[in-house]
Design an enzyme around this catalytic site. Sequence first.
Site, PDB file in Angstrom:
ATOM      1  CD  GLU A  53      -1.261  -2.286   2.205  1.00  0.00           C
ATOM      2  OE1 GLU A  53      -0.084  -2.624   1.998  1.00  0.00           O
ATOM      3  OE2 GLU A  53      -1.996  -2.851   3.036  1.00  0.00           O
ATOM      4  CB  CYS A  76      -0.606  -3.869   8.789  1.00  0.00           C
ATOM      5  SG  CYS A  76       0.418  -2.508   8.229  1.00  0.00           S
ATOM      6  CB  CYS A  85      -0.927  -0.122   5.381  1.00  0.00           C
ATOM      7  SG  CYS A  85       0.686  -0.825   5.061  1.00  0.00           S
ATOM      8  NE  ARG A 185      14.991 -28.477  -5.785  1.00  0.00           N
ATOM      9  CZ  ARG A 185      16.057 -29.193  -6.171  1.00  0.00           C
ATOM     10  NH1 ARG A 185      17.185 -28.586  -6.513  1.00  0.00           N
ATOM     11  NH2 ARG A 185      15.988 -30.500  -6.225  1.00  0.00           N
ATOM     12  CB  THR A 197      17.384 -38.503  -0.426  1.00  0.00           C
ATOM     13  OG1 THR A 197      16.156 -39.217  -0.449  1.00  0.00           O
ATOM     14  CG2 THR A 197      17.457 -37.611  -1.646  1.00  0.00           C
ATOM     15  CG  LEU A 205      18.757 -30.863  -2.044  1.00  0.00           C
ATOM     16  CD1 LEU A 205      18.515 -31.187  -0.577  1.00  0.00           C
ATOM     17  CD2 LEU A 205      17.645 -31.435  -2.924  1.00  0.00           C
ATOM     18  CD  GLU A 293      13.115 -32.082  -4.528  1.00  0.00           C
ATOM     19  OE1 GLU A 293      13.721 -33.080  -4.968  1.00  0.00           O
ATOM     20  OE2 GLU A 293      12.930 -31.091  -5.214  1.00  0.00           O
ATOM     21  N   GLY A 295      13.408 -39.011   0.527  1.00  0.00           N
ATOM     22  CA  GLY A 295      12.808 -40.125  -0.211  1.00  0.00           C
ATOM     23  C   GLY A 295      11.584 -40.721   0.502  1.00  0.00           C
TER      24      GLY A 295
HETATM   25  N1  AIF Z   1      14.592 -38.257  -9.822  1.00  0.00           N
HETATM   26  C1  AIF Z   1      13.781 -37.155  -9.945  1.00  0.00           C
HETATM   27  C2  AIF Z   1      13.644 -36.264  -8.876  1.00  0.00           C
HETATM   28  N2  AIF Z   1      14.375 -36.528  -7.747  1.00  0.00           N
HETATM   29  C3  AIF Z   1      14.338 -35.735  -6.688  1.00  0.00           C
HETATM   30  C4  AIF Z   1      15.355 -35.973  -5.589  1.00  0.00           C
HETATM   31  O1  AIF Z   1      15.267 -37.332  -5.226  1.00  0.00           O
HETATM   32  C5  AIF Z   1      16.763 -35.682  -6.093  1.00  0.00           C
HETATM   33  O2  AIF Z   1      17.686 -36.143  -5.148  1.00  0.00           O
HETATM   34  C6  AIF Z   1      16.964 -34.177  -6.173  1.00  0.00           C
HETATM   35  O3  AIF Z   1      16.011 -33.604  -7.030  1.00  0.00           O
HETATM   36  C7  AIF Z   1      18.326 -33.891  -6.763  1.00  0.00           C
HETATM   37  O4  AIF Z   1      18.507 -32.530  -6.507  1.00  0.00           O
HETATM   38  P1  AIF Z   1      19.540 -31.662  -7.382  1.00  0.00           P
HETATM   39  O5  AIF Z   1      20.879 -32.313  -7.179  1.00  0.00           O
HETATM   40  O6  AIF Z   1      19.443 -30.288  -6.805  1.00  0.00           O
HETATM   41  O7  AIF Z   1      19.054 -31.762  -8.782  1.00  0.00           O
HETATM   42  N3  AIF Z   1      12.819 -35.207  -8.987  1.00  0.00           N
HETATM   43  C8  AIF Z   1      12.133 -34.966 -10.137  1.00  0.00           C
HETATM   44  O8  AIF Z   1      11.370 -34.002 -10.236  1.00  0.00           O
HETATM   45  N4  AIF Z   1      12.253 -35.812 -11.212  1.00  0.00           N
HETATM   46  C9  AIF Z   1      13.063 -36.888 -11.146  1.00  0.00           C
HETATM   47  O9  AIF Z   1      13.170 -37.614 -12.137  1.00  0.00           O
END
Ligand code: AIF
Length: 364
Positions: A53, A76, A85, A185, A197, A205, A293, A295
Amino acid sequence: MDRDEQYIKLAIDMAKTTVGQTSPNPSVGAVVVKDNEVVGLGVHVKAGEAHAEINALKMAGDKAKNATIYVTLEPCSHYGKTPPCAQAIIDAGMKRVVIASDDPNPKVAGRGIKMLENAGIEVATGVLREQADSLNANFFHFIETGEPYVYLKTAMTLDGKIATSSGESQWITGENARNDGHQYRRRCDAILVGVQTVINDDPKLTTRMEGNGKNPVRIILDNHLRTPLSSQLIQNDEAPTWIITSSRVSPHQLKAYRSKDHVEVISLKSPAIKIPEVLRYLGEKNITSLLVEGGGTIADAFVRAGKVSELVAYIAPKLLGGKDALTPVEGKGFEQLKQALHLRIHSTEMVGEDIKVTAIPKGR
Ligand SMILES: Nc1c(/N=C/[C@@H](O)[C@H](O)[C@H](O)COP(=O)(O)O)[nH]c(=O)[nH]c1=O
Protein backbone atom coordinates in the site's frame (compact mmCIF):
# COMPACT_ATOMS: atom_id res chain seq x y z
CA MET A 1 -15.79 -9.48 -13.85
CA ASP A 2 -16.77 -6.06 -12.42
CA ARG A 3 -14.41 -3.10 -11.94
CA ASP A 4 -13.57 -4.01 -8.33
CA GLU A 5 -12.68 -7.57 -9.37
CA GLN A 6 -10.61 -6.32 -12.31
CA TYR A 7 -8.41 -4.13 -10.12
CA ILE A 8 -8.13 -6.77 -7.37
CA LYS A 9 -7.11 -9.29 -10.08
CA LEU A 10 -4.37 -6.87 -11.18
CA ALA A 11 -3.21 -6.59 -7.55
CA ILE A 12 -3.22 -10.40 -7.17
CA ASP A 13 -1.24 -10.86 -10.40
CA MET A 14 1.37 -8.38 -9.17
CA ALA A 15 1.58 -10.11 -5.77
CA LYS A 16 2.10 -13.48 -7.52
CA THR A 17 5.43 -12.22 -8.90
CA THR A 18 6.82 -11.83 -5.35
CA VAL A 19 5.86 -15.26 -3.92
CA GLY A 20 8.83 -16.67 -1.98
CA GLN A 21 10.77 -13.43 -1.65
CA THR A 22 8.69 -11.73 1.09
CA SER A 23 8.93 -14.51 3.69
CA PRO A 24 8.11 -14.54 6.57
CA ASN A 25 5.67 -11.84 5.34
CA PRO A 26 2.82 -12.50 2.87
CA SER A 27 2.93 -11.52 -0.82
CA VAL A 28 0.71 -8.44 -1.25
CA GLY A 29 -0.27 -6.24 -4.21
CA ALA A 30 -2.01 -2.83 -4.23
CA VAL A 31 -3.54 -0.64 -6.98
CA VAL A 32 -4.67 2.99 -6.53
CA VAL A 33 -7.43 4.17 -8.90
CA LYS A 34 -8.77 7.72 -9.30
CA ASP A 35 -11.72 8.43 -11.65
CA ASN A 36 -11.24 4.98 -13.33
CA GLU A 37 -7.58 5.72 -14.00
CA VAL A 38 -4.76 3.66 -12.37
CA VAL A 39 -2.53 6.19 -10.61
CA GLY A 40 -0.47 3.94 -8.34
CA LEU A 41 0.82 0.35 -8.22
CA GLY A 42 2.74 -1.37 -5.47
CA VAL A 43 3.92 -4.72 -4.11
CA HIS A 44 5.68 -5.72 -0.88
CA VAL A 45 9.13 -6.74 -2.12
CA LYS A 46 10.92 -7.90 1.02
CA ALA A 47 10.23 -8.37 4.73
CA GLY A 48 11.20 -5.22 6.61
CA GLU A 49 10.70 -2.97 3.58
CA ALA A 50 7.65 -0.86 2.63
CA HIS A 51 4.28 -2.64 2.35
CA ALA A 52 2.44 -2.76 -0.99
CA GLU A 53 0.00 0.00 0.00
CA ILE A 54 2.84 2.40 0.88
CA ASN A 55 4.57 1.80 -2.46
CA ALA A 56 1.30 2.34 -4.39
CA LEU A 57 0.52 5.52 -2.42
CA LYS A 58 4.04 6.81 -3.09
CA MET A 59 3.47 6.40 -6.84
CA ALA A 60 0.01 8.01 -6.64
CA GLY A 61 1.21 11.06 -4.72
CA ASP A 62 -1.51 13.75 -4.45
CA LYS A 63 -3.78 11.78 -6.79
CA ALA A 64 -4.45 9.40 -3.86
CA LYS A 65 -6.83 12.00 -2.36
CA ASN A 66 -10.45 10.83 -2.76
CA ALA A 67 -9.13 7.80 -4.72
CA THR A 68 -9.78 4.07 -4.15
CA ILE A 69 -7.08 1.55 -3.18
CA TYR A 70 -7.44 -2.13 -4.11
CA VAL A 71 -5.31 -4.40 -1.88
CA THR A 72 -5.02 -8.19 -1.73
CA LEU A 73 -4.74 -8.34 2.08
CA GLU A 74 -6.39 -6.24 4.82
CA PRO A 75 -4.13 -3.20 5.51
CA CYS A 76 -2.11 -3.61 8.70
CA SER A 77 -3.11 -1.60 11.76
CA HIS A 78 -0.10 -2.22 13.98
CA TYR A 79 3.42 -0.85 14.09
CA GLY A 80 5.64 -3.66 12.79
CA LYS A 81 8.90 -2.80 11.09
CA THR A 82 6.96 -0.09 9.18
CA PRO A 83 4.13 2.29 10.27
CA PRO A 84 0.53 1.02 9.85
CA CYS A 85 -0.84 1.10 6.29
CA ALA A 86 -4.39 1.82 7.49
CA GLN A 87 -3.15 5.11 8.98
CA ALA A 88 -1.26 5.97 5.75
CA ILE A 89 -4.49 5.40 3.75
CA ILE A 90 -6.38 7.69 6.15
CA ASP A 91 -3.64 10.36 6.01
CA ALA A 92 -3.75 10.27 2.17
CA GLY A 93 -7.44 11.24 2.36
CA MET A 94 -8.65 8.21 0.39
CA LYS A 95 -12.35 7.64 -0.24
CA ARG A 96 -12.66 3.86 -0.57
CA VAL A 97 -10.71 0.65 0.16
CA VAL A 98 -11.39 -2.71 -1.56
CA ILE A 99 -9.84 -5.81 0.08
CA ALA A 100 -9.52 -9.47 -1.02
CA SER A 101 -8.23 -11.46 2.01
CA ASP A 102 -8.87 -10.76 5.68
CA ASP A 103 -5.79 -10.70 7.91
CA PRO A 104 -5.41 -14.30 9.22
CA ASN A 105 -3.70 -13.11 12.41
CA PRO A 106 -6.48 -13.33 15.03
CA LYS A 107 -4.69 -10.66 17.09
CA VAL A 108 -5.13 -8.01 14.37
CA ALA A 109 -7.89 -9.33 12.08
CA GLY A 110 -10.48 -6.63 11.41
CA ARG A 111 -8.57 -3.86 13.21
CA GLY A 112 -7.36 -2.27 9.97
CA ILE A 113 -10.90 -2.30 8.56
CA LYS A 114 -12.24 -0.76 11.82
CA MET A 115 -9.66 2.04 11.68
CA LEU A 116 -10.64 2.86 8.08
CA GLU A 117 -14.39 2.79 8.75
CA ASN A 118 -13.98 4.94 11.89
CA ALA A 119 -12.22 7.49 9.67
CA GLY A 120 -15.26 7.56 7.38
CA ILE A 121 -13.66 5.52 4.58
CA GLU A 122 -15.92 3.09 2.68
CA VAL A 123 -14.55 -0.52 2.86
CA ALA A 124 -15.49 -3.52 0.67
CA THR A 125 -14.03 -6.96 1.60
CA GLY A 126 -13.83 -10.50 0.18
CA VAL A 127 -13.41 -9.51 -3.47
CA LEU A 128 -11.77 -12.56 -5.22
CA ARG A 129 -11.03 -13.82 -1.69
CA GLU A 130 -10.29 -17.47 -2.69
CA GLN A 131 -7.71 -16.48 -5.30
CA ALA A 132 -5.96 -14.11 -2.90
CA ASP A 133 -6.11 -16.60 0.00
CA SER A 134 -4.53 -19.41 -2.08
CA LEU A 135 -1.67 -17.03 -3.00
CA ASN A 136 -0.73 -16.86 0.70
CA ALA A 137 -1.73 -20.37 1.78
CA ASN A 138 1.80 -20.83 3.17
CA PHE A 139 1.71 -17.58 5.20
CA PHE A 140 -1.82 -18.19 6.55
CA HIS A 141 -0.88 -21.73 7.63
CA PHE A 142 2.28 -20.44 9.34
CA ILE A 143 0.38 -17.69 11.19
CA GLU A 144 -2.32 -20.13 12.32
CA THR A 145 -0.03 -23.03 13.37
CA GLY A 146 3.45 -21.55 13.93
CA GLU A 147 4.72 -24.34 11.64
CA PRO A 148 5.80 -24.29 7.98
CA TYR A 149 3.35 -25.18 5.21
CA VAL A 150 4.66 -28.55 3.97
CA TYR A 151 4.74 -29.43 0.26
CA LEU A 152 5.44 -33.16 -0.20
CA LYS A 153 6.89 -33.42 -3.69
CA THR A 154 7.46 -36.68 -5.51
CA ALA A 155 8.34 -37.79 -9.03
CA MET A 156 7.36 -41.27 -10.14
CA THR A 157 6.64 -43.49 -13.14
CA LEU A 158 3.09 -44.52 -14.08
CA ASP A 159 3.70 -47.72 -12.11
CA GLY A 160 4.67 -45.71 -9.04
CA LYS A 161 8.45 -46.05 -8.96
CA ILE A 162 10.88 -43.28 -8.00
CA ALA A 163 13.94 -45.28 -9.04
CA THR A 164 14.85 -48.55 -10.71
CA SER A 165 15.45 -51.64 -8.56
CA SER A 166 19.18 -50.88 -8.98
CA GLY A 167 18.57 -47.38 -7.54
CA GLU A 168 18.91 -45.34 -10.73
CA SER A 169 16.61 -42.29 -10.57
CA GLN A 170 17.94 -39.53 -12.77
CA TRP A 171 15.82 -38.78 -14.42
CA ILE A 172 12.33 -40.17 -14.10
CA THR A 173 10.57 -37.01 -15.26
CA GLY A 174 11.48 -34.60 -18.05
CA GLU A 175 13.12 -31.17 -18.04
CA ASN A 176 9.78 -29.27 -17.85
CA ALA A 177 8.62 -31.17 -14.76
CA ARG A 178 11.98 -30.80 -13.03
CA ASN A 179 11.94 -27.11 -13.90
CA ASP A 180 8.45 -26.81 -12.43
CA GLY A 181 9.73 -28.55 -9.30
CA HIS A 182 12.47 -25.93 -8.96
CA GLN A 183 9.81 -23.18 -8.72
CA TYR A 184 8.84 -24.74 -5.39
CA ARG A 185 12.48 -24.46 -4.27
CA ARG A 186 12.39 -20.75 -5.14
CA ARG A 187 9.06 -20.33 -3.31
CA CYS A 188 9.95 -22.30 -0.15
CA ASP A 189 12.13 -21.11 2.70
CA ALA A 190 13.61 -24.61 3.08
CA ILE A 191 13.92 -27.97 1.30
CA LEU A 192 14.19 -31.23 3.28
CA VAL A 193 15.52 -34.68 2.40
CA GLY A 194 16.41 -37.77 4.39
CA VAL A 195 20.01 -38.90 4.74
CA GLN A 196 19.34 -41.93 2.49
CA THR A 197 18.53 -39.53 -0.39
CA VAL A 198 21.80 -37.71 0.32
CA ILE A 199 23.66 -41.03 0.18
CA ASN A 200 21.78 -42.29 -2.93
CA ASP A 201 21.52 -39.10 -5.02
CA ASP A 202 24.13 -36.73 -3.53
CA PRO A 203 21.75 -33.82 -4.37
CA LYS A 204 22.66 -30.12 -4.49
CA LEU A 205 19.10 -28.88 -3.67
CA THR A 206 19.72 -25.38 -5.04
CA THR A 207 17.29 -23.45 -7.27
CA ARG A 208 19.01 -23.83 -10.60
CA MET A 209 16.55 -24.13 -13.45
CA GLU A 210 14.79 -21.32 -15.33
CA GLY A 211 16.65 -18.24 -14.23
CA ASN A 212 17.67 -19.52 -10.80
CA GLY A 213 16.31 -17.57 -7.84
CA LYS A 214 16.56 -17.72 -4.06
CA ASN A 215 18.08 -20.94 -2.71
CA PRO A 216 16.15 -22.56 0.12
CA VAL A 217 17.84 -23.62 3.36
CA ARG A 218 18.78 -27.29 2.81
CA ILE A 219 17.72 -29.60 5.63
CA ILE A 220 18.79 -33.23 6.16
CA LEU A 221 16.98 -35.48 8.64
CA ASP A 222 19.81 -37.72 9.82
CA ASN A 223 19.17 -39.65 13.06
CA HIS A 224 22.65 -41.16 13.36
CA LEU A 225 24.64 -38.44 11.57
CA ARG A 226 25.51 -40.53 8.50
CA THR A 227 25.68 -37.60 6.05
CA PRO A 228 28.89 -38.12 4.08
CA LEU A 229 31.35 -35.24 4.59
CA SER A 230 32.10 -35.52 0.87
CA SER A 231 28.46 -34.85 -0.12
CA GLN A 232 27.52 -31.74 -2.13
CA LEU A 233 25.32 -30.48 0.71
CA ILE A 234 28.45 -30.32 2.90
CA GLN A 235 30.98 -29.28 0.27
CA ASN A 236 28.75 -26.79 -1.60
CA ASP A 237 28.11 -23.59 0.34
CA GLU A 238 25.66 -21.83 -1.99
CA ALA A 239 22.99 -22.21 0.68
CA PRO A 240 22.93 -23.11 4.39
CA THR A 241 22.75 -26.81 5.26
CA TRP A 242 21.08 -27.79 8.54
CA ILE A 243 21.51 -31.40 9.67
CA ILE A 244 18.81 -32.33 12.16
CA THR A 245 19.88 -35.31 14.22
CA SER A 246 18.91 -37.11 17.41
CA SER A 247 20.27 -36.61 20.91
CA ARG A 248 22.22 -39.87 20.65
CA VAL A 249 25.08 -38.49 18.54
CA SER A 250 28.42 -37.93 20.28
CA PRO A 251 30.29 -34.59 20.52
CA HIS A 252 33.04 -36.26 18.47
CA GLN A 253 30.62 -36.97 15.63
CA LEU A 254 29.28 -33.37 15.81
CA LYS A 255 32.80 -31.94 15.60
CA ALA A 256 33.43 -33.46 12.17
CA TYR A 257 30.87 -31.07 10.59
CA ARG A 258 31.96 -27.93 12.46
CA SER A 259 34.60 -26.96 9.88
CA LYS A 260 32.00 -25.84 7.35
CA ASP A 261 30.49 -22.38 8.17
CA HIS A 262 27.34 -23.02 6.11
CA VAL A 263 26.67 -26.31 7.95
CA GLU A 264 24.77 -26.41 11.24
CA VAL A 265 24.08 -29.63 13.16
CA ILE A 266 20.99 -29.44 15.34
CA SER A 267 20.47 -32.32 17.76
CA LEU A 268 16.89 -32.38 18.94
CA LYS A 269 16.30 -33.48 22.49
CA SER A 270 14.67 -36.84 21.65
CA PRO A 271 16.55 -40.07 20.89
CA ALA A 272 14.67 -40.40 17.57
CA ILE A 273 13.66 -37.55 15.27
CA LYS A 274 9.91 -36.78 15.43
CA ILE A 275 8.32 -34.79 12.57
CA PRO A 276 6.14 -32.56 14.81
CA GLU A 277 9.27 -31.59 16.78
CA VAL A 278 11.16 -30.80 13.56
CA LEU A 279 8.30 -28.58 12.33
CA ARG A 280 8.03 -26.76 15.67
CA TYR A 281 11.78 -26.08 15.54
CA LEU A 282 11.62 -24.86 11.92
CA GLY A 283 8.64 -22.62 12.76
CA GLU A 284 10.68 -20.99 15.53
CA LYS A 285 13.42 -20.36 12.92
CA ASN A 286 10.80 -18.52 10.76
CA ILE A 287 10.71 -21.27 8.11
CA THR A 288 7.18 -20.59 6.80
CA SER A 289 7.23 -23.07 3.89
CA LEU A 290 9.01 -26.40 3.51
CA LEU A 291 9.53 -28.53 0.39
CA VAL A 292 9.95 -32.21 1.32
CA GLU A 293 11.73 -33.93 -1.60
CA GLY A 294 11.82 -37.42 -0.09
CA GLY A 295 12.81 -40.13 -0.21
CA GLY A 296 10.17 -42.65 0.64
CA THR A 297 11.00 -43.09 4.31
CA ILE A 298 10.76 -39.35 4.97
CA ALA A 299 7.55 -39.09 2.96
CA ASP A 300 6.03 -41.88 5.05
CA ALA A 301 7.06 -40.11 8.27
CA PHE A 302 5.34 -36.87 7.18
CA VAL A 303 2.22 -38.69 5.93
CA ARG A 304 1.79 -40.74 9.11
CA ALA A 305 2.43 -37.64 11.26
CA GLY A 306 -0.43 -35.90 9.38
CA LYS A 307 1.90 -33.04 8.52
CA VAL A 308 1.50 -32.85 4.72
CA SER A 309 -0.17 -29.56 3.68
CA GLU A 310 -0.05 -30.22 -0.07
CA LEU A 311 1.11 -33.12 -2.25
CA VAL A 312 2.83 -32.25 -5.53
CA ALA A 313 3.25 -35.39 -7.67
CA TYR A 314 4.89 -35.54 -11.09
CA ILE A 315 4.00 -38.74 -13.00
CA ALA A 316 6.11 -39.77 -15.98
CA PRO A 317 4.52 -41.88 -18.76
CA LYS A 318 6.97 -44.71 -18.12
CA LEU A 319 6.83 -48.21 -16.64
CA LEU A 320 9.81 -49.47 -14.67
CA GLY A 321 8.53 -52.55 -12.84
CA GLY A 322 10.72 -54.32 -10.33
CA LYS A 323 9.36 -55.47 -6.99
CA ASP A 324 12.40 -53.91 -5.28
CA ALA A 325 12.14 -50.58 -7.11
CA LEU A 326 11.62 -47.71 -4.63
CA THR A 327 8.20 -46.07 -4.35
CA PRO A 328 7.28 -42.51 -3.24
CA VAL A 329 6.03 -43.47 0.23
CA GLU A 330 7.89 -46.32 1.92
CA GLY A 331 8.54 -46.88 5.68
CA LYS A 332 5.92 -48.43 7.92
CA GLY A 333 2.88 -47.12 6.08
CA PHE A 334 -0.69 -47.68 7.20
CA GLU A 335 -1.82 -51.24 7.90
CA GLN A 336 -5.52 -50.61 7.24
CA LEU A 337 -7.28 -48.90 4.37
CA LYS A 338 -9.34 -46.83 6.78
CA GLN A 339 -6.10 -45.24 8.01
CA ALA A 340 -5.18 -44.02 4.48
CA LEU A 341 -4.49 -40.32 4.11
CA HIS A 342 -7.43 -39.03 2.01
CA LEU A 343 -6.75 -36.05 -0.26
CA ARG A 344 -8.81 -33.80 -2.50
CA ILE A 345 -7.33 -33.41 -6.01
CA HIS A 346 -6.58 -29.69 -6.33
CA SER A 347 -5.18 -29.59 -9.89
CA THR A 348 -4.03 -31.84 -12.73
CA GLU A 349 -2.09 -30.55 -15.69
CA MET A 350 0.43 -31.70 -18.30
CA VAL A 351 3.96 -30.41 -17.73
CA GLY A 352 5.86 -31.42 -20.83
CA GLU A 353 5.14 -35.15 -21.26
CA ASP A 354 4.48 -35.64 -17.54
CA ILE A 355 1.31 -35.24 -15.49
CA LYS A 356 1.44 -32.90 -12.47
CA VAL A 357 -1.11 -33.55 -9.74
CA THR A 358 -1.52 -31.35 -6.67
CA ALA A 359 -3.70 -32.59 -3.84
CA ILE A 360 -4.68 -31.29 -0.41
CA PRO A 361 -5.33 -33.63 2.54
CA LYS A 362 -9.04 -33.63 3.40
CA GLY A 363 -9.97 -31.65 6.46
CA ARG A 364 -7.36 -28.98 5.80
N1 AIF B 1 14.59 -38.26 -9.82
C1 AIF B 1 13.78 -37.16 -9.94
C2 AIF B 1 13.64 -36.26 -8.88
N2 AIF B 1 14.37 -36.53 -7.75
C3 AIF B 1 14.34 -35.73 -6.69
C4 AIF B 1 15.36 -35.97 -5.59
O1 AIF B 1 15.27 -37.33 -5.23
C5 AIF B 1 16.76 -35.68 -6.09
O2 AIF B 1 17.69 -36.14 -5.15
C6 AIF B 1 16.96 -34.18 -6.17
O3 AIF B 1 16.01 -33.60 -7.03
C7 AIF B 1 18.33 -33.89 -6.76
O4 AIF B 1 18.51 -32.53 -6.51
P1 AIF B 1 19.54 -31.66 -7.38
O5 AIF B 1 20.88 -32.31 -7.18
O6 AIF B 1 19.44 -30.29 -6.81
O7 AIF B 1 19.05 -31.76 -8.78
N3 AIF B 1 12.82 -35.21 -8.99
C8 AIF B 1 12.13 -34.97 -10.14
O8 AIF B 1 11.37 -34.00 -10.24
N4 AIF B 1 12.25 -35.81 -11.21
C9 AIF B 1 13.06 -36.89 -11.15
O9 AIF B 1 13.17 -37.61 -12.14
